[in-house]
Write an enzyme that holds these catalytic residues in place. Structure first.
Site, PDB file in Angstrom:
ATOM      1  N   LEU A   1       3.293  -9.390  -0.724  1.00  0.00           N
ATOM      2  CA  LEU A   1       2.694  -8.863   0.503  1.00  0.00           C
ATOM      3  C   LEU A   1       1.182  -8.843   0.346  1.00  0.00           C
ATOM      4  CD1 LEU A   1       4.976  -5.818   1.389  1.00  0.00           C
ATOM      5  CD2 LEU A   1       5.173  -8.199   2.109  1.00  0.00           C
ATOM      6  N   SER A   2       0.503  -9.171   1.433  1.00  0.00           N
ATOM      7  CA  SER A   2      -0.962  -9.150   1.426  1.00  0.00           C
ATOM      8  C   SER A   2      -1.443  -9.001   2.861  1.00  0.00           C
ATOM      9  CB  SER A   2      -1.493 -10.463   0.849  1.00  0.00           C
ATOM     10  OG  SER A   2      -2.852 -10.628   1.187  1.00  0.00           O
ATOM     11  N   SER A   3      -2.532  -8.266   3.047  1.00  0.00           N
ATOM     12  CA  SER A   3      -3.083  -8.116   4.396  1.00  0.00           C
ATOM     13  C   SER A   3      -3.495  -9.480   4.939  1.00  0.00           C
ATOM     14  CB  SER A   3      -4.311  -7.203   4.371  1.00  0.00           C
ATOM     15  OG  SER A   3      -3.979  -5.981   3.764  1.00  0.00           O
TER      16      SER A   3
ATOM     17  N   HIS B   1       0.844  -1.202   0.000  1.00  0.00           N
ATOM     18  CA  HIS B   1       0.000   0.000   0.000  1.00  0.00           C
ATOM     19  C   HIS B   1       0.884   1.260   0.000  1.00  0.00           C
ATOM     20  CE1 HIS B   1      -2.703  -2.927   2.304  1.00  0.00           C
ATOM     21  NE2 HIS B   1      -3.409  -2.639   1.227  1.00  0.00           N
TER      22      HIS B   1
END
Ligand code: AMP
Length: 390
Positions: free
Chosen positions: A260-262, A93
Protein backbone atom coordinates in the site's frame (compact mmCIF):
# COMPACT_ATOMS: atom_id res chain seq x y z
CA UNK A 1 -10.57 35.49 35.40
CA UNK A 2 -13.77 35.02 33.42
CA UNK A 3 -14.54 31.47 32.20
CA UNK A 4 -17.06 31.07 29.43
CA UNK A 5 -19.08 27.87 29.32
CA UNK A 6 -17.76 25.47 26.63
CA UNK A 7 -21.15 25.25 24.90
CA UNK A 8 -21.03 28.99 24.03
CA UNK A 9 -20.65 29.32 20.24
CA UNK A 10 -17.20 30.45 19.02
CA UNK A 11 -18.68 33.69 17.54
CA UNK A 12 -20.46 34.58 20.81
CA UNK A 13 -17.29 33.75 22.76
CA UNK A 14 -15.27 36.17 20.62
CA UNK A 15 -17.83 39.01 21.02
CA UNK A 16 -18.06 38.47 24.79
CA UNK A 17 -14.26 38.34 25.06
CA UNK A 18 -13.88 41.57 23.06
CA UNK A 19 -16.58 43.33 25.18
CA UNK A 20 -14.81 42.25 28.36
CA UNK A 21 -11.52 43.52 26.93
CA UNK A 22 -13.00 46.89 26.08
CA UNK A 23 -14.46 47.21 29.59
CA UNK A 24 -11.12 46.25 31.20
CA UNK A 25 -9.36 48.72 28.92
CA UNK A 26 -11.79 51.53 29.89
CA UNK A 27 -11.30 50.75 33.59
CA UNK A 28 -7.54 50.14 33.44
CA UNK A 29 -6.45 52.79 30.94
CA UNK A 30 -4.34 52.16 27.80
CA UNK A 31 -2.08 49.47 29.34
CA UNK A 32 -4.87 46.92 29.15
CA UNK A 33 -4.84 44.45 26.17
CA UNK A 34 -6.12 45.98 22.92
CA UNK A 35 -9.21 44.52 21.21
CA UNK A 36 -7.03 43.18 18.36
CA UNK A 37 -4.80 41.35 20.86
CA UNK A 38 -7.89 39.94 22.50
CA UNK A 39 -9.28 38.89 19.11
CA UNK A 40 -6.09 36.99 18.34
CA UNK A 41 -6.20 35.43 21.83
CA UNK A 42 -9.78 34.35 21.15
CA UNK A 43 -8.76 32.92 17.78
CA UNK A 44 -5.86 31.02 19.42
CA UNK A 45 -8.33 29.66 21.97
CA UNK A 46 -10.75 28.63 19.18
CA UNK A 47 -7.90 26.82 17.42
CA UNK A 48 -6.99 25.04 20.63
CA UNK A 49 -10.59 23.82 20.82
CA UNK A 50 -10.72 22.48 17.24
CA UNK A 51 -11.52 18.78 17.07
CA UNK A 52 -12.27 16.27 14.32
CA UNK A 53 -16.11 16.45 14.07
CA UNK A 54 -17.98 14.09 16.43
CA UNK A 55 -14.76 12.94 18.12
CA UNK A 56 -12.58 14.04 21.02
CA UNK A 57 -9.53 14.10 18.66
CA UNK A 58 -7.90 17.52 18.90
CA UNK A 59 -6.63 19.22 15.76
CA UNK A 60 -3.44 21.07 16.68
CA UNK A 61 -1.87 23.39 14.13
CA UNK A 62 0.90 25.16 16.00
CA UNK A 63 3.98 24.16 17.98
CA UNK A 64 2.63 26.14 20.89
CA UNK A 65 -0.71 24.27 20.85
CA UNK A 66 1.11 20.90 20.91
CA UNK A 67 3.35 22.02 23.78
CA UNK A 68 0.32 23.18 25.80
CA UNK A 69 -1.43 19.87 25.19
CA UNK A 70 1.71 17.83 25.90
CA UNK A 71 2.76 19.37 29.22
CA UNK A 72 0.09 17.78 31.47
CA UNK A 73 0.82 14.37 29.91
CA UNK A 74 4.41 14.61 31.15
CA UNK A 75 3.22 15.49 34.66
CA UNK A 76 0.72 12.59 34.58
CA UNK A 77 3.40 10.13 33.32
CA UNK A 78 1.26 9.31 30.28
CA UNK A 79 2.99 7.54 27.39
CA UNK A 80 2.67 9.62 24.23
CA UNK A 81 3.45 8.14 20.84
CA UNK A 82 3.74 9.74 17.44
CA UNK A 83 2.85 8.37 14.02
CA UNK A 84 4.26 10.73 11.38
CA UNK A 85 2.39 10.71 8.04
CA UNK A 86 1.85 12.84 4.97
CA UNK A 87 -1.89 12.12 5.01
CA UNK A 88 -3.83 10.34 2.22
CA UNK A 89 -4.22 7.71 4.92
CA UNK A 90 -4.48 4.05 4.03
CA UNK A 91 -4.44 0.75 5.90
CA UNK A 92 -0.62 0.90 6.25
CA UNK A 93 -0.88 4.13 8.26
CA UNK A 94 -3.81 2.74 10.27
CA UNK A 95 -1.86 -0.39 11.23
CA UNK A 96 0.83 1.87 12.74
CA UNK A 97 -1.79 3.88 14.67
CA UNK A 98 -3.36 0.64 15.97
CA UNK A 99 0.06 -0.56 17.16
CA UNK A 100 0.69 2.80 18.85
CA UNK A 101 -2.68 2.74 20.65
CA UNK A 102 -1.92 -0.69 22.06
CA UNK A 103 1.22 0.60 23.76
CA UNK A 104 0.56 4.23 24.66
CA UNK A 105 -2.02 6.36 26.44
CA UNK A 106 -2.06 9.07 23.77
CA UNK A 107 -1.43 8.69 20.05
CA UNK A 108 -0.57 11.80 18.07
CA UNK A 109 -0.84 11.45 14.28
CA UNK A 110 0.97 14.11 12.31
CA UNK A 111 -0.29 14.97 8.84
CA UNK A 112 2.16 17.15 7.02
CA UNK A 113 3.28 17.02 3.39
CA UNK A 114 6.85 18.11 3.94
CA UNK A 115 8.09 19.99 0.85
CA UNK A 116 11.74 19.49 1.85
CA UNK A 117 11.59 15.78 1.09
CA UNK A 118 10.37 16.31 -2.48
CA UNK A 119 12.94 17.02 -5.20
CA UNK A 120 12.34 20.03 -7.44
CA UNK A 121 11.08 17.74 -10.24
CA UNK A 122 8.97 15.51 -7.98
CA UNK A 123 5.23 15.33 -7.39
CA UNK A 124 4.75 17.82 -4.52
CA UNK A 125 2.03 19.82 -6.32
CA UNK A 126 -0.01 16.73 -7.22
CA UNK A 127 0.62 14.74 -4.01
CA UNK A 128 -2.84 13.58 -2.83
CA UNK A 129 -4.19 15.83 -0.07
CA UNK A 130 -7.37 14.29 1.39
CA UNK A 131 -7.91 16.12 4.69
CA UNK A 132 -11.69 15.57 5.02
CA UNK A 133 -11.39 11.90 4.15
CA UNK A 134 -8.42 11.48 6.52
CA UNK A 135 -10.50 13.01 9.34
CA UNK A 136 -13.33 10.53 8.67
CA UNK A 137 -10.87 7.63 8.58
CA UNK A 138 -9.31 8.72 11.89
CA UNK A 139 -12.75 9.20 13.48
CA UNK A 140 -13.75 5.66 12.46
CA UNK A 141 -10.46 4.19 13.65
CA UNK A 142 -10.77 5.99 16.97
CA UNK A 143 -14.23 4.46 17.52
CA UNK A 144 -12.73 1.05 16.72
CA UNK A 145 -9.92 1.66 19.23
CA UNK A 146 -12.41 2.76 21.89
CA UNK A 147 -14.39 -0.48 21.46
CA UNK A 148 -11.29 -2.65 21.73
CA UNK A 149 -10.44 -3.24 25.39
CA UNK A 150 -6.90 -4.32 24.47
CA UNK A 151 -5.70 -0.77 23.88
CA UNK A 152 -3.91 1.44 26.35
CA UNK A 153 -5.01 4.58 24.58
CA UNK A 154 -6.63 6.19 21.55
CA UNK A 155 -5.94 8.92 19.04
CA UNK A 156 -5.70 12.06 21.12
CA UNK A 157 -4.55 14.60 18.57
CA UNK A 158 -3.74 15.26 14.96
CA UNK A 159 -0.89 17.66 14.40
CA UNK A 160 -1.40 19.37 11.04
CA UNK A 161 0.88 22.39 10.87
CA UNK A 162 1.34 24.84 8.01
CA UNK A 163 4.86 25.10 6.51
CA UNK A 164 5.40 28.49 8.18
CA UNK A 165 5.12 26.73 11.54
CA UNK A 166 7.54 23.92 10.62
CA UNK A 167 10.17 26.22 9.09
CA UNK A 168 10.20 29.30 11.36
CA UNK A 169 13.23 30.85 9.59
CA UNK A 170 11.52 30.42 6.22
CA UNK A 171 11.38 27.37 3.99
CA UNK A 172 14.94 26.65 2.82
CA UNK A 173 14.00 25.29 -0.62
CA UNK A 174 14.20 21.91 -2.31
CA UNK A 175 17.51 22.24 -4.14
CA UNK A 176 20.46 20.00 -3.27
CA UNK A 177 22.50 23.07 -2.30
CA UNK A 178 19.70 24.86 -0.39
CA UNK A 179 20.94 26.63 2.72
CA UNK A 180 19.15 26.15 6.02
CA UNK A 181 18.97 24.07 9.18
CA UNK A 182 19.07 20.44 8.12
CA UNK A 183 19.68 17.06 9.70
CA UNK A 184 21.87 15.07 7.31
CA UNK A 185 22.42 11.38 7.95
CA UNK A 186 25.24 10.01 5.81
CA UNK A 187 26.27 7.64 4.34
CA UNK A 188 22.91 5.83 4.52
CA UNK A 189 21.04 8.78 2.93
CA UNK A 190 23.26 8.64 -0.14
CA UNK A 191 22.49 5.01 -1.01
CA UNK A 192 19.60 3.44 -2.95
CA UNK A 193 16.67 5.91 -2.69
CA UNK A 194 19.16 8.68 -1.96
CA UNK A 195 20.88 8.18 -5.34
CA UNK A 196 17.73 9.07 -7.27
CA UNK A 197 16.38 11.45 -4.62
CA UNK A 198 19.40 13.30 -3.19
CA UNK A 199 17.38 15.62 -0.89
CA UNK A 200 14.85 13.03 0.25
CA UNK A 201 16.39 11.73 3.47
CA UNK A 202 17.69 15.15 4.43
CA UNK A 203 14.06 16.31 4.25
CA UNK A 204 12.79 13.26 6.15
CA UNK A 205 15.41 13.44 8.93
CA UNK A 206 14.93 17.19 9.32
CA UNK A 207 11.14 17.06 9.54
CA UNK A 208 11.21 14.05 11.88
CA UNK A 209 13.68 15.79 14.20
CA UNK A 210 11.31 18.77 14.28
CA UNK A 211 8.26 16.57 14.90
CA UNK A 212 10.08 14.67 17.66
CA UNK A 213 11.09 17.94 19.33
CA UNK A 214 7.59 19.35 19.09
CA UNK A 215 5.61 16.30 20.24
CA UNK A 216 8.31 14.80 22.47
CA UNK A 217 6.95 11.28 22.10
CA UNK A 218 8.22 8.31 24.07
CA UNK A 219 7.62 6.11 21.03
CA UNK A 220 7.51 6.73 17.29
CA UNK A 221 6.04 4.36 14.72
CA UNK A 222 7.36 3.90 11.19
CA UNK A 223 6.53 1.40 8.45
CA UNK A 224 8.84 -1.35 7.20
CA UNK A 225 7.59 -0.38 3.72
CA UNK A 226 10.16 2.44 3.75
CA UNK A 227 13.04 0.35 5.04
CA UNK A 228 15.83 2.84 4.33
CA UNK A 229 13.84 5.52 6.16
CA UNK A 230 13.69 3.25 9.22
CA UNK A 231 17.50 3.00 9.19
CA UNK A 232 17.85 6.79 8.85
CA UNK A 233 15.48 7.36 11.79
CA UNK A 234 17.07 4.69 13.98
CA UNK A 235 20.53 6.18 13.32
CA UNK A 236 19.28 9.70 14.05
CA UNK A 237 17.69 8.65 17.35
CA UNK A 238 20.85 6.79 18.36
CA UNK A 239 23.40 9.39 17.23
CA UNK A 240 21.55 12.41 18.66
CA UNK A 241 20.67 10.60 21.91
CA UNK A 242 16.94 11.16 21.48
CA UNK A 243 15.01 9.49 24.34
CA UNK A 244 12.64 7.74 21.96
CA UNK A 245 11.79 4.12 21.11
CA UNK A 246 11.54 3.54 17.37
CA UNK A 247 8.92 0.89 16.55
CA UNK A 248 8.68 -0.57 13.05
CA UNK A 249 5.35 -1.96 11.79
CA UNK A 250 5.15 -4.57 9.03
CA UNK A 251 4.19 -3.62 5.47
CA UNK A 252 0.46 -3.66 4.69
CA UNK A 253 -0.33 -5.01 1.24
CA UNK A 254 -3.17 -5.38 -1.27
CA UNK A 255 -4.43 -8.98 -1.56
CA UNK A 256 -2.16 -9.55 -4.60
CA UNK A 257 0.91 -8.38 -2.65
CA UNK A 258 1.28 -4.77 -3.88
CA UNK A 259 2.55 -2.67 -0.96
CA UNK A 260 0.00 0.00 0.00
CA UNK A 261 1.18 3.50 -0.80
CA UNK A 262 -0.47 6.91 -1.06
CA UNK A 263 1.12 7.11 -4.52
CA UNK A 264 -0.73 4.00 -5.84
CA UNK A 265 -3.63 6.32 -6.78
CA UNK A 266 -1.48 7.63 -9.64
CA UNK A 267 -1.31 4.21 -11.30
CA UNK A 268 -4.71 3.76 -12.97
CA UNK A 269 -6.04 0.35 -13.93
CA UNK A 270 -3.57 -0.72 -16.62
CA UNK A 271 -0.42 -0.01 -14.64
CA UNK A 272 -1.93 -1.24 -11.37
CA UNK A 273 -2.09 -4.80 -12.76
CA UNK A 274 1.58 -4.79 -13.74
CA UNK A 275 2.83 -2.92 -10.66
CA UNK A 276 2.90 -6.19 -8.72
CA UNK A 277 6.03 -7.17 -10.69
CA UNK A 278 8.29 -5.57 -8.07
CA UNK A 279 6.90 -7.68 -5.24
CA UNK A 280 7.03 -10.80 -7.45
CA UNK A 281 10.68 -10.12 -8.26
CA UNK A 282 11.62 -9.68 -4.60
CA UNK A 283 9.70 -12.82 -3.64
CA UNK A 284 11.58 -14.82 -6.28
CA UNK A 285 14.84 -13.64 -4.69
CA UNK A 286 13.55 -14.54 -1.21
CA UNK A 287 12.74 -18.05 -2.45
CA UNK A 288 16.39 -18.49 -3.43
CA UNK A 289 17.48 -17.50 0.09
CA UNK A 290 14.92 -19.80 1.66
CA UNK A 291 16.23 -22.62 -0.56
CA UNK A 292 19.73 -22.08 0.84
CA UNK A 293 21.40 -19.61 -1.55
CA UNK A 294 23.48 -16.94 0.18
CA UNK A 295 25.35 -15.34 -2.72
CA UNK A 296 24.25 -12.12 -4.35
CA UNK A 297 24.27 -13.49 -7.87
CA UNK A 298 21.83 -16.33 -7.19
CA UNK A 299 19.54 -14.24 -5.01
CA UNK A 300 19.36 -11.09 -7.15
CA UNK A 301 19.55 -13.11 -10.39
CA UNK A 302 16.11 -14.52 -9.57
CA UNK A 303 14.64 -11.04 -9.00
CA UNK A 304 16.17 -9.60 -12.16
CA UNK A 305 14.87 -12.55 -14.21
CA UNK A 306 11.27 -11.79 -13.12
CA UNK A 307 11.65 -8.05 -13.83
CA UNK A 308 13.14 -8.69 -17.29
CA UNK A 309 10.73 -11.41 -18.40
CA UNK A 310 7.68 -9.41 -17.29
CA UNK A 311 8.91 -6.39 -19.25
CA UNK A 312 9.54 -8.57 -22.31
CA UNK A 313 5.96 -9.90 -22.09
CA UNK A 314 4.66 -6.32 -21.92
CA UNK A 315 6.75 -5.19 -24.88
CA UNK A 316 5.24 -7.98 -26.97
CA UNK A 317 1.81 -6.35 -26.51
CA UNK A 318 0.46 -3.48 -28.63
CA UNK A 319 1.02 0.11 -27.31
CA UNK A 320 -2.60 0.55 -26.19
CA UNK A 321 -2.35 -2.54 -23.99
CA UNK A 322 1.19 -2.59 -22.68
CA UNK A 323 2.88 -1.06 -19.65
CA UNK A 324 6.49 0.04 -19.62
CA UNK A 325 8.71 0.41 -16.57
CA UNK A 326 12.32 1.03 -15.72
CA UNK A 327 14.08 -0.75 -12.87
CA UNK A 328 15.86 1.85 -10.76
CA UNK A 329 17.55 -0.72 -8.52
CA UNK A 330 17.16 -4.16 -7.04
CA UNK A 331 19.35 -4.43 -4.00
CA UNK A 332 20.64 -6.92 -1.48
CA UNK A 333 21.88 -4.97 1.54
CA UNK A 334 22.99 -5.16 5.14
CA UNK A 335 19.96 -4.53 7.44
CA UNK A 336 21.66 -1.98 9.68
CA UNK A 337 23.59 0.06 7.09
CA UNK A 338 21.82 -0.57 3.77
CA UNK A 339 25.26 -1.08 2.17
CA UNK A 340 25.28 -3.67 -0.63
CA UNK A 341 26.50 -7.13 0.34
CA UNK A 342 27.99 -9.92 -1.78
CA UNK A 343 26.80 -12.69 0.50
CA UNK A 344 24.15 -12.96 3.20
CA UNK A 345 25.46 -13.86 6.63
CA UNK A 346 22.64 -16.02 8.02
CA UNK A 347 23.37 -14.66 11.50
CA UNK A 348 22.66 -11.13 10.26
CA UNK A 349 20.09 -11.59 7.48
CA UNK A 350 19.60 -9.04 4.72
CA UNK A 351 17.26 -6.60 3.04
CA UNK A 352 16.01 -7.20 -0.46
CA UNK A 353 14.67 -3.95 -1.83
CA UNK A 354 13.79 -2.45 -5.15
CA UNK A 355 12.45 0.61 -6.93
CA UNK A 356 10.61 0.72 -10.26
CA UNK A 357 9.56 3.66 -12.33
CA UNK A 358 6.22 2.92 -13.99
CA UNK A 359 6.13 5.08 -17.14
CA UNK A 360 2.95 6.90 -18.22
CA UNK A 361 0.69 4.65 -20.32
CA UNK A 362 1.10 4.77 -24.09
CA UNK A 363 -1.87 5.35 -26.41
CA UNK A 364 -4.45 5.98 -23.67
CA UNK A 365 -7.89 4.75 -24.73
CA UNK A 366 -11.06 6.87 -24.54
CA UNK A 367 -12.44 6.71 -20.99
CA UNK A 368 -9.42 4.78 -19.72
CA UNK A 369 -8.66 5.18 -16.00
CA UNK A 370 -5.21 6.78 -16.11
CA UNK A 371 -4.96 7.45 -12.36
CA UNK A 372 -4.72 10.56 -10.18
CA UNK A 373 -3.43 13.69 -12.00
CA UNK A 374 -3.56 11.98 -15.40
CA UNK A 375 -1.17 9.17 -14.45
CA UNK A 376 2.35 10.67 -14.41
CA UNK A 377 5.38 8.34 -14.08
CA UNK A 378 5.16 6.64 -10.66
CA UNK A 379 8.07 5.41 -8.62
CA UNK A 380 7.23 2.32 -6.57
CA UNK A 381 9.38 0.88 -3.81
CA UNK A 382 9.15 -2.33 -1.84
CA UNK A 383 11.32 -4.62 0.26
CA UNK A 384 11.48 -8.00 1.93
CA UNK A 385 13.49 -8.84 5.02
CA UNK A 386 15.68 -11.94 4.73
CA UNK A 387 15.31 -13.15 8.28
CA UNK A 388 18.28 -14.26 10.36
CA UNK A 389 18.33 -18.00 10.56
CA UNK A 390 20.42 -18.42 13.71
P1 AMP B 1 3.86 8.48 4.35
O1 AMP B 1 2.53 9.10 4.62
O2 AMP B 1 3.96 7.83 3.02
O3 AMP B 1 5.00 9.42 4.66
O4 AMP B 1 4.01 7.28 5.38
C1 AMP B 1 3.87 7.49 6.76
C2 AMP B 1 4.28 6.26 7.49
O5 AMP B 1 3.49 5.16 7.06
C3 AMP B 1 5.75 5.86 7.22
O6 AMP B 1 6.33 5.39 8.41
C4 AMP B 1 5.61 4.76 6.21
O7 AMP B 1 6.69 3.84 6.22
C5 AMP B 1 4.33 4.09 6.68
N1 AMP B 1 3.74 3.32 5.60
C6 AMP B 1 3.50 3.72 4.33
N2 AMP B 1 3.01 2.70 3.61
C7 AMP B 1 2.94 1.63 4.44
C8 AMP B 1 2.52 0.27 4.28
N3 AMP B 1 2.06 -0.18 3.12
N4 AMP B 1 2.58 -0.54 5.35
C9 AMP B 1 3.05 -0.09 6.55
N5 AMP B 1 3.46 1.18 6.77
C10 AMP B 1 3.41 2.03 5.72
Amino acid sequence: MVTLPNRTSPKTRTSITVMIALTIRRLAGSRAPTPSLIRSMASARRQALETIPSTPIKVLRTVDAVRKWRKPQVLDHRIVSLVPTMGALHEGHLSLIRAAARESHHVVVSIYVNPAQFGIKEDLSSYPVTWNRDCKVLAELDRELADDGGNLGRISAVFAPPTSEMYPSGFPGQEVDSKGSFVVMTPVSELLEGRTRPTFFRGVATVCMKLFNIVQPEKVYFGQKDVQQTVVIRNMVRDFMLPIDVVIGSTSREPDGLALSSRNVYLGERRRKVAIVLNRALKAAEEQYKAGALDRESILGAANAVATSTLNDQMALSPEKRVKYEVDYISLADPSTMEEIQEVDPKVGGILSGALKMLPVESPQPGEDLGHSGGPAVRLIDNIVLERSC
